[in-house]
Design a protein around this motif. Structure first.
Motif, PDB file in Angstrom:
ATOM      1  N   LEU A 128      -6.545   0.573  -4.137  1.00 20.91           N
ATOM      2  CA  LEU A 128      -5.365   1.222  -4.544  1.00 20.91           C
ATOM      3  C   LEU A 128      -4.779   0.938  -5.972  1.00 20.91           C
ATOM      4  O   LEU A 128      -4.439   1.864  -6.848  1.00 20.91           O
ATOM      5  N   GLU A 147       0.705   9.071  -6.240  1.00 25.87           N
ATOM      6  CA  GLU A 147       0.913  10.627  -6.160  1.00 25.87           C
ATOM      7  C   GLU A 147       1.789  11.038  -7.412  1.00 25.87           C
ATOM      8  O   GLU A 147       1.290  11.970  -8.000  1.00 25.87           O
ATOM      9  N   GLN A 150       0.922  -1.236   0.060  1.00 29.80           N
ATOM     10  CA  GLN A 150      -0.110   0.013   0.006  1.00 29.80           C
ATOM     11  C   GLN A 150       0.947   1.226  -0.169  1.00 29.80           C
ATOM     12  O   GLN A 150       0.631   2.276  -0.808  1.00 29.80           O
ATOM     13  N   ARG A 156       0.595   4.093  -3.145  1.00 30.03           N
ATOM     14  CA  ARG A 156       0.427   5.426  -2.405  1.00 30.03           C
ATOM     15  C   ARG A 156       1.451   6.236  -3.269  1.00 30.03           C
ATOM     16  O   ARG A 156       1.077   7.494  -3.719  1.00 30.03           O
TER      17      ARG A 156
END
Lengths: 273, 124
Positions: free
Chosen positions: B101, A104, A96, A100
């Protein structure tokens, strides 16, 4: 006590002692199974992202693994199960964290592309507006020097400039535009092919430039706003060796300033073909 | 060695006691209320459709087994299964976050590819 009584008694005691153990046989994890989890744990610790993002889960896994080593039977199995799950949790946390970071980066890239696209679309709209405003000119483009308009002058003779009806319409549009934008100035640059001497070509292009200037001034544009530059055979657009190339090289280029009124000179030195 | 019991103790009552204790198994342990509640709460918090199906299915089966064991007063086993359900669901939820995600990344990548195509078109 009879032998039968002894047998009953022994069986009964065995059952009491067995108790739960008979219902829940406890083998416990093998040393190999514990070792495998310990190795996975070490690998996870060595992965910087997992170690940082999953530090809490790794600590839990380590604690559970210790318990698995210390305990026996089912309790050890349970502790090892916990260690495995905690380890997997740490690995997920690592994934994760990586995702992330990627998100970005991708979000920034997307924003950058959106801005580029918006800019390009605005340029295209502006270009379309210019093309419409200066219909009749061969090329209309915004350059670092200003707005550039190209007018072909294929039929110029030393006796004078012969403007076609299309040329006049284009020039009239320019005049109208200049009336609406009184702070913009104009530089008329004229060019020809390499037929004839350099001196002759310079004379010809000077005459062309003056004629065009006269046209604009005669239609109400202040003479102070219009300067001329004659370049003769310099700055050819195409190869003078072909008839088509020579026709294309005979032209006027009209540069319109921005609001400052300044038009920078041509950057590249003239080169002959 | 001669094995002799006091007179009031007879083999048959002892055997009966042994059978009762065995049948009771771990009935002396308290019911696994806390771990059961945790497992049930965790299961209820799972959002269907987003959680990886395999792990969730396994946890659900484990929860049912734990309930059966609890009804049979096999509390130690039931407690262990309830604990496992909680860990399984924690992991399933974490995997679900990872999946979300990944989907976000894929969506962004698709947007970027679309924007690049639009830029190429606009540049023509």
């Amino acid at each position: 006590m009879t032998p039968a009584g002894r047998a009953f008694l022994s069986a009964g005691l065995a059952l009491v002692v067995g108790g739960c153990a008979l219902l829940q046989p406890a083998a416990g994890p093998s040393a190999d199974a514990i070792q495998a989890v310990a190795q996975q744990l070490a690998a996870a610790r060595a992965d910087r992202t997992v170690a940082e993002a999953g530090s809490e889960s790794l600590a839990n896994a380590e604690q559970a693994l210790e318990e698995a080593r210390r305990a026996r039977g089912d309790a050890a199995e349970q502790a090892l199960y916990h260690a495995r799950r905690a380890l997997e949790m740490a690995q997920e946390a690592g994934k994760q964290a990586d995702l992330r970071i990627a998100l970005e980066r991708l979000a920034r890239r997307k924003q950058d592309l959106q801005q580029q696209l918006a800019k390009r679309q605005e340029q295209a709209r502006a270009q379309a507006r210019l093309q419409a405003a200066f219909r009749g000119f061969d090329a209309v483009e915004q350059t670092s020097r200003g707005l550039h308009l190209r007018l072909p002058l294929p039929n110029f003779s030393p006796r004078g400039l012969r403007l076609s009806g299309r040329d006049r319409e284009a020039l009239d549009r320019l005049v109208g535009w200049l009336h609406k934008h009184p702070h913009r100035n104009v530089m008329i640059e004229t060019f020809t092919d390499n037929t004839g001497t350099t001196a002759f070509n310079l004379r010809v292009t000077s005459a062309q430039a003056r004629e065009l200037q006269k046209y604009l001034v005669s239609h109400g544009v202040n003479a102070a706003r219009v300067v001329t530059r004659a370049y003769g055979e310099a700055y050819p657009l195409e190869d003078n060796a072909t008839p088509v190339g020579r026709v294309h090289n005979r032209r006027a280029e009209i540069v319109i300033s921005n609001e400052s009124g300044v038009i920078p000179p041509r950057a590249t030195p003239p080169t002959g073909h | 060695m001669d094995f002799a019991l006091p007179a009031p103790i007879r083999p048959v009552p002892i055997l009966l006691l042994a059978v009762l204790l065995t049948a009771g198994g771990c009935a002396t342990l308290p019911p696994p209320d806390h771990s059961r509640d945790q497992a049930v709460t965790a299961m209820q918090a799972v959002r269907e459709g987003k959680t990886p199906a395999g792990l969730l299915k396994g946890a659900r089966a484990k929860l049912n087994t734990a309930r059966q064991l609890e009804r049979q007063h096999r509390y130690a086993l039931a407690r262990r299964l309830y604990e496992q359900v909680v860990w399984d669901i924690d992991l399933a939820r974490s995997q679900s976050r990872t999946r979300t995600l990944i989907q976000e990344r894929e969506a962004l990548e698709a947007d970027i590819a679309k924007l690049k195509r639009a830029l190429e078109e606009a540049g023509k």
